[in-house]
Design an enzyme around this catalytic site. Structure first.
Site, PDB file in Angstrom:
ATOM      1  N   ARG A   7       0.857  -1.194   0.000  1.00  0.00           N
ATOM      2  CA  ARG A   7       0.000   0.000   0.000  1.00  0.00           C
ATOM      3  C   ARG A   7       0.887   1.237   0.000  1.00  0.00           C
ATOM      4  NH1 ARG A   7      -3.440  -0.134   5.066  1.00  0.00           N
ATOM      5  NH2 ARG A   7      -4.407  -1.849   3.923  1.00  0.00           N
ATOM      6  N   GLU A  28      -6.909  -7.690  13.811  1.00  0.00           N
ATOM      7  CA  GLU A  28      -7.453  -7.985  12.477  1.00  0.00           C
ATOM      8  C   GLU A  28      -7.101  -9.413  12.074  1.00  0.00           C
ATOM      9  OE1 GLU A  28      -6.977  -3.413  10.730  1.00  0.00           O
ATOM     10  OE2 GLU A  28      -5.593  -4.984  10.072  1.00  0.00           O
ATOM     11  N   HIS A  81      -5.209  -9.684   8.605  1.00  0.00           N
ATOM     12  CA  HIS A  81      -3.958  -8.966   8.338  1.00  0.00           C
ATOM     13  C   HIS A  81      -2.768  -9.772   8.853  1.00  0.00           C
ATOM     14  CE1 HIS A  81      -1.474  -5.059   8.379  1.00  0.00           C
ATOM     15  NE2 HIS A  81      -0.694  -5.994   8.907  1.00  0.00           N
ATOM     16  N   ASP A 131      -3.539  -8.629   3.415  1.00  0.00           N
ATOM     17  CA  ASP A 131      -4.894  -8.820   3.934  1.00  0.00           C
ATOM     18  C   ASP A 131      -5.548  -9.892   3.080  1.00  0.00           C
ATOM     19  OD1 ASP A 131      -4.344  -6.696   5.603  1.00  0.00           O
ATOM     20  OD2 ASP A 131      -5.643  -5.279   4.558  1.00  0.00           O
ATOM     21  N   HIS A 148       2.273  -2.554   5.436  1.00  0.00           N
ATOM     22  CA  HIS A 148       1.785  -2.568   4.058  1.00  0.00           C
ATOM     23  C   HIS A 148       2.663  -1.664   3.189  1.00  0.00           C
ATOM     24  CE1 HIS A 148      -1.999  -4.811   4.127  1.00  0.00           C
ATOM     25  NE2 HIS A 148      -2.304  -4.225   5.279  1.00  0.00           N
TER      26      HIS A 148
END
Length: 223
Positions: A105, A199, A202, A141, A134
């Site tokens: 990301r 999460e 993740h 994810d 990320h």
């Protein structure tokens, strides 16, 4: 190969053999001291035909309600991507495959997330002043899908759920949903990934600290 990094998108692009992206003008990623490994982001879906993509941030089907990626693509640093291929092979023997929501990301997207959420939601997104795993290309994810039906399985929570039911040790939900969540965790951990505390979807690759924060747009990555 390792290099000492003061963040510079032009340098990062050069290391990857890419055309340089536009530099940030107002706010930039945190400055880091290396040494760091040379980034080698690869497109995960090209490594194994069994991966399914459901890149929510390339659509309006996410917590922001709008797309922040121009393309539905998932990248990881090469060692992490190879480990994910091994995890996929293990799951195939149990009748499941991996559906991928997000990988690398750009830092600028992390900043968008941080600015968009309420204060009580901050624990569920990365602080851009520290950067995200990320951003280093070492977080993924994902969930499972059933190889027989092709459908994503039901987990104790939906993806990007900002609630306790998203925690990987949440004891609610159905026994089947918890079993599948735990199957995913066991398989990912066997290949060097660690689940994020809030999460279930993740996972961070064990060598994430070897890589620097990047803000390369998808358009600058290999097709």
């Amino acid at each position: 190969m390792f290099y000492r990094k003061t963040w510079n998108p032009l340098i990062c692009a050069g290391l990857l053999g890419l055309a340089p992206p536009t530099c940030a003008t107002a706010e930039e990623p945190p400055i880091e001291d290396g040494p760091f490994r040379t980034p080698e982001l690869v497109e995960v879906a090209k490594l194994h035909p069994g991966f399914k993509l459901d890149v929510r941030y390339a659509t309006a089907n996410n917590f922001l309600g709008r797309a922040v990626y121009p393309e539905a693509r998932v990248f990881l640093q090469k060692p992490a991507a190879k480990a994910l291929v091994r995890a996929q092979a293990k799951l195939k023997n149990k009748g499941y495959g991996l559906v991928l929501f997000d990988g690398y990301r750009p830092w600028s997207v992390t900043k968008i997330f941080w600015d968009a959420v309420r204060e009580d939601q901050k624990p569920f997104v990365a602080d851009p002043s520290k950067g995200s795993r990320h951003n280093r290309g070492c977080a993924i994810d994902l969930s499972l899908y059933d190889l027989k039906t092709g459908r994503e399985v039901v987990m104790p929570s939906a993806y990007d759920d900002f609630a306790e039911r998203a925690y990987p040790d949440y004891t609610g939900g159905t026994p089947q949903a918890r079993r599948l969540r735990d199957l995913l965790r066991h398989t990912m951990e066997s290949e060097g990934f660690n689940v994020y505390p809030t999460e279930w979807w993740h996972y961070d690759y064990k060598d994430w600290g070897d890589y620097a924060i990047l803000d390369l747009p998808f358009s600058a990555l290999p097709h």
